[in-house]
Design a protein around this motif. Structure first.
Motif, PDB file in Angstrom:
ATOM      1  N   GLN A 286       0.823  -1.209   0.000  1.00  0.00           N
ATOM      2  CA  GLN A 286       0.000   0.000   0.000  1.00  0.00           C
ATOM      3  C   GLN A 286       0.860   1.263   0.000  1.00  0.00           C
ATOM      4  O   GLN A 286       0.365   2.352  -0.241  1.00  0.00           O
ATOM      5  CB  GLN A 286      -0.951  -0.002   1.181  1.00  0.00           C
ATOM      6  CG  GLN A 286      -0.246   0.039   2.509  1.00  0.00           C
ATOM      7  CD  GLN A 286      -1.199   0.392   3.623  1.00  0.00           C
ATOM      8  OE1 GLN A 286      -2.254   0.935   3.394  1.00  0.00           O
ATOM      9  NE2 GLN A 286      -0.816   0.065   4.837  1.00  0.00           N
TER      10      GLN A 286
ATOM     11  N   GLY B 214      -2.436  -4.556  -4.411  1.00  0.00           N
ATOM     12  CA  GLY B 214      -1.591  -3.706  -3.587  1.00  0.00           C
ATOM     13  C   GLY B 214      -0.878  -2.641  -4.409  1.00  0.00           C
ATOM     14  O   GLY B 214      -0.839  -1.470  -4.027  1.00  0.00           O
TER      15      GLY B 214
ATOM     16  N   SER C 215      -3.364  -0.014  -5.320  1.00  0.00           N
ATOM     17  CA  SER C 215      -3.743   0.829  -4.183  1.00  0.00           C
ATOM     18  C   SER C 215      -2.593   1.762  -3.819  1.00  0.00           C
ATOM     19  O   SER C 215      -2.813   2.905  -3.441  1.00  0.00           O
ATOM     20  CB  SER C 215      -4.149  -0.026  -2.987  1.00  0.00           C
ATOM     21  OG  SER C 215      -3.015  -0.539  -2.335  1.00  0.00           O
ATOM     22  N   GLY C 216      -1.367   1.283  -3.961  1.00  0.00           N
ATOM     23  CA  GLY C 216      -0.216   2.130  -3.662  1.00  0.00           C
ATOM     24  C   GLY C 216      -0.126   3.336  -4.575  1.00  0.00           C
ATOM     25  O   GLY C 216       0.227   4.430  -4.154  1.00  0.00           O
TER      26      GLY C 216
ATOM     27  N   ASN D 104      -1.836   6.300  -3.340  1.00  0.00           N
ATOM     28  CA  ASN D 104      -1.398   6.830  -2.057  1.00  0.00           C
ATOM     29  C   ASN D 104      -0.306   7.871  -2.287  1.00  0.00           C
ATOM     30  O   ASN D 104       0.801   7.531  -2.692  1.00  0.00           O
ATOM     31  CB  ASN D 104      -0.869   5.666  -1.211  1.00  0.00           C
ATOM     32  CG  ASN D 104      -0.392   6.120   0.141  1.00  0.00           C
ATOM     33  OD1 ASN D 104      -0.549   7.284   0.502  1.00  0.00           O
ATOM     34  ND2 ASN D 104       0.190   5.222   0.893  1.00  0.00           N
TER      35      ASN D 104
ATOM     36  N   GLN E 270      -6.730   3.809   0.933  1.00  0.00           N
ATOM     37  CA  GLN E 270      -6.146   2.570   1.445  1.00  0.00           C
ATOM     38  C   GLN E 270      -7.171   1.815   2.276  1.00  0.00           C
ATOM     39  O   GLN E 270      -7.236   0.595   2.259  1.00  0.00           O
ATOM     40  CB  GLN E 270      -4.918   2.879   2.298  1.00  0.00           C
ATOM     41  CG  GLN E 270      -3.828   3.592   1.558  1.00  0.00           C
ATOM     42  CD  GLN E 270      -3.536   2.971   0.222  1.00  0.00           C
ATOM     43  OE1 GLN E 270      -3.348   1.774   0.120  1.00  0.00           O
ATOM     44  NE2 GLN E 270      -3.541   3.764  -0.836  1.00  0.00           N
TER      45      GLN E 270
ATOM     46  N   LYS F 246      -9.011  -6.367  -1.050  1.00  0.00           N
ATOM     47  CA  LYS F 246      -7.891  -7.127  -0.502  1.00  0.00           C
ATOM     48  C   LYS F 246      -8.370  -8.260   0.388  1.00  0.00           C
ATOM     49  O   LYS F 246      -7.739  -9.307   0.467  1.00  0.00           O
ATOM     50  CB  LYS F 246      -6.962  -6.211   0.302  1.00  0.00           C
ATOM     51  CG  LYS F 246      -6.017  -5.394  -0.569  1.00  0.00           C
ATOM     52  CD  LYS F 246      -5.229  -4.421   0.271  1.00  0.00           C
ATOM     53  CE  LYS F 246      -4.330  -3.575  -0.587  1.00  0.00           C
ATOM     54  NZ  LYS F 246      -3.750  -2.468   0.167  1.00  0.00           N
TER      55      LYS F 246
END
Lengths: 490, 231
Positions: free
Chosen positions: A321, A392, A395-396, A399, A422, A429
């Motif tokens: 993340q 992941g 989603s990262g 961020n 997140q 997830k």
């Protein structure tokens, strides 16, 4: 003049002017809701605890039994808080040259830590317990004294943690705690009982409350003095010079550019406090299955997938993340170099997959609970490697909060690196794999849950290349947003 | 080599940079000066495609920087600490940069050898992470890294700030040498007027986001600039 310095408003501004603060507000609200939930749980444990002890140990005084457990509680709290609670050093730094008495800055730090999340147990757990105790035993004065003295001991621990910070005393204390626990376990010598007796005495004569008061006052004074003495840039604030970790790593050179990135990621993992915490976290997650697998009520339930996912996927969840936020401190460099994003993401992805593989090897002891459990863990690990890793990475990319690599993350006090997107990604997830297991299991029968779960991960592994290429495109689109978020405050 | 056309950058209605047209020739040492907020760093960020322009375009050797990444093959930069990887040692960092620019281990150590004097025994073989180096030494690491792999264009933001006097003089020599002998193009911003007039053959003066003077350096340039900034 310095009376006008309002530390609270400074904290508020720091928070409000950070990156992505609007979504952090929502997260903050969710955290508060979670805290309320925890408080309610504590509350019921506090109320129910008395009756449970009464039932489990008939003939013995429940308050006396509770006191016997107290040593364990306090010791565990000390160790836990040492690991996560950190001196708010960066906050002190700014005030060093201002005309504010050191004493006041230090006092502010200590006062604030009084109201910290860690101390909430004394209100929500111990207070209800004390009230039940007072009513049941009709012993109002001593119950009040009991609650007060436990509160003081917990608050003293908060102070002692600051004293221990960066000192060499922690390991001996932790070792001492472990040996006391062992001595007690094998009934050689019981310090916990001894402490319990001492507190029982308190119940008999409330005047003994003087002892915890003295302990608290002493710990407060010592900590305050310690902080004031170390109020210099080169004292408490300075990092110890570290040993070199992960030096040459020549073997990676054969992997070409991927190896170059992997080499950096390994150094990133080993050389920065914030990232190292994740390694410890992942090790902790490995044990997560122990909570669920031994209990029959969870068999074939969705909770088991949950446990299996965390057992091997702890690292994936925590590390991915924050890709690419881990590289936020030097993201400008990466964006101006000839860096093929595919290779960059591939190396990150490989790291995630390797972590899952390693975790599933380390999880082999779960075979103790039967092949069924381990096959579920393996299926979940294939999902983590083949699907979780990509979710992941996506989603990262959303961020955009920078990470300070060499500062510990603090639970509940610091919402940095924690944002709404997140939070929402928990659904794909966790919920998707749980459904992938539960639905086929429910409608088709047991082996199918494991098969679908593993199968979905297998697709991800087979089509690794095109999926990663999609990720690359997504990262390219987000480039300017990432840069803006990472460097908002500089 | 570089062609800015109709370039502007606005933040919430305020224009921070507005350049109708600017061409920078190959092989020149181009200086950018101006008080704080004049738009120097914004311009560099646009050149490096770190931010998007509100209007106009930047081309680097006829490559549109926002549309293709090919300019990265011949362009390097050191703008600030976010170009350094704090948890690496200088050697590891150079090694990383060298592998990105496909420089062999041999030629990397040869290149670094040439800068021994500049490093003054404080950078290499210190067994220290870059984050633990002094500001000046961090800057040396960043600048030298930007010279690795013989890029054609090097962009440096305030290269002289934080360096001690000896290092400043050495750095001037290094830049002049690299520009003259190796034909590199340098883009340098600085608050140090005497350094800029000494090494740059062309200087552009930015004020509130717009170029207001474009000077071919001559012996009288320093005086002129001092008059401008003093007034």
């Amino acid at each position: 003049m310095f009376e006008s310095v309002d530390f609270r408003s400074l904290r508020k501004k720091e928070w409000k002017r950070g990156a992505q603060w609007e979504s952090k507000l929502i997260v903050r609200i969710l955290i508060i809701l979670f805290a309320i939930y925890m408080a309610i749980c504590f509350f019921f444990i506090g109320i129910g605890g008395y009756f449970i002890l009464e039932k489990k140990f008939p003939g013995q005084s429940p308050s006396g039994m509770a006191n016997n457990f107290l040593f364990y509680y306090l010791g565990a709290e000390l160790i836990l808080r040492y690991m996560i609670q950190q001196l708010p050093i960066t906050r002190i730094q700014h005030f060093m040259l201002l005309s504010i008495p050191k004493k006041r800055v230090v006092q502010n730090v200590l006062y604030r830590s009084l109201s910290s999340f860690y101390n909430s147990s004394l209100l929500f757990l111990f207070l209800p317990f004390a009230i039940v105790m007072a009513v049941k035993e009709e012993n109002y004065l001593s119950s009040a004294a009991w609650w007060l003295s436990i509160s003081l001991l917990i608050l003293s621990i908060g102070n002692i943690v600051y004293l221990l910070n960066k000192s060499r005393w922690f390991s001996p204390i932790a070792a001492g705690y472990a040996s006391v626990v062992l001595l007690d376990k094998f009934e050689i010598f019981s310090i916990p009982k001894w402490l319990g007796e001492g507190i029982n005495r308190l119940l008999e004569n409330p005047l003994w409350i003087g002892v915890p008061i003295v302990i608290f006052a002493l710990s407060y004074r010592l900590t305050k003095g310690h902080l004031i003495r170390n109020f210099y840039l080169d004292a408490a604030l300075k990092k110890k010079r570290e040993k070199m970790l992960a030096g040459e790593l020549k073997a990676f050179n054969r992997l070409g550019l991927r190896g170059v990135f992997l080499k950096n990621d390994i150094r990133l993992l080993l050389r920065n406090i914030r990232v190292r915490q994740i390694l410890f976290g992942a090790a902790g997650f490995l044990l997560y299955g122990l909570v669920f697998f031994p209990q029959e009520i969870y068999q074939e339930s969705a909770m088991e997938v949950f446990a299996a996912l965390f057992t091997t996927g702890g690292f994936v969840l925590m590390f991915s993340q924050n890709i690419p936020a881990w590289d936020s401190a030097y993201f400008k460099l990466l964006m101006t170099q000839r860096i093929p994003l595919y290779e960059y993401l591939y190396s990150k992805w490989l790291l995630l997959v390797v972590s899952v593989a390693l975790a599933s090897l380390l999880a082999i002891p779960y075979l103790y609970f039967g092949f069924r459990v381990y096959s579920l863990i393996l299926a979940a690990s294939i999902f983590n490697a083949g699907m979780g890793s990509f979710i992941g990475l996506i989603s990262g990319a959303l961020n955009h909060t920078p990470i300070q690599l060499n500062i510990k993350a603090k639970a509940f006090e610091n919402t940095q690196n924690f944002n709404l997107t997140q939070f929402l990604f928990v659904i794909p997830k966790i919920a998707i794999p749980v459904l992938l297991y539960w639905l086929p299991n429910h409608y088709l029968g047991p082996p199918w849950g494991v098969v679908t779960l593993a199968g979905s991960g297998l697709w991800g592994l087979i089509f690794q290349k095109p999926i990663l290429q999609l990720c690359v495109r997504f990262y390219q689109q987000k480039k300017y947003e990432m840069l803006e978020g990472f460097y908002k405050n500089s | 080599m570089i062609h800015l056309k109709n370039l502007s950058k606005k933040y919430q209605g305020t224009t921070v940079l507005e350049i109708p047209e600017l061409k920078i020739q190959k092989g020149s040492c181009f200086g950018l000066i101006g008080n704080n907020g004049a738009g120097k760093t914004t311009l560099f960020s646009l050149l490096l495609d770190l931010i998007q322009p509100s209007t106009g375009s930047v081309t680097n050797k006829d490559i549109h920087v926002a549309k293709s990444e090919a300019w990265k093959n011949h362009t390097t930069a050191y703008i600030d600490e976010s170009f350094l990887i704090g948890y690496l040692t200088p050697e590891e960092y150079f090694d990383f940069i060298a592998s990105l620019r496909q420089l062999s281990e041999q030629s990397l150590s040869e290149s670094l050898e040439a800068f021994q004097v500049f490093f003054n025994d404080e950078v290499l073989e210190q067994k220290k992470y870059i984050r633990d180096l002094s500001k000046g030494n961090q800057k040396k690491v960043g600048i030298i890294a930007s010279l690795l792999g013989d890029p054609e264009l090097v962009i440096l933001d305030e290269p002289f700030a934080n360096l001690d006097p000896s290092s400043q003089i050495q750095l001037k020599r290094i830049i002049q040498e690299q520009a003259q002998k190796k034909g590199k193009t340098f883009l340098i911003s600085s608050h140090d007027l005497s350094h800029v007039t000494e090494i740059c053959d062309r200087i552009v003066l930015l004020e509130k986001g717009s170029p207001i003077q474009d000077i071919q350096t001559s012996p009288s340039t320093l005086k002129e600039l001092e008059r401008y900034f003093g007034a």
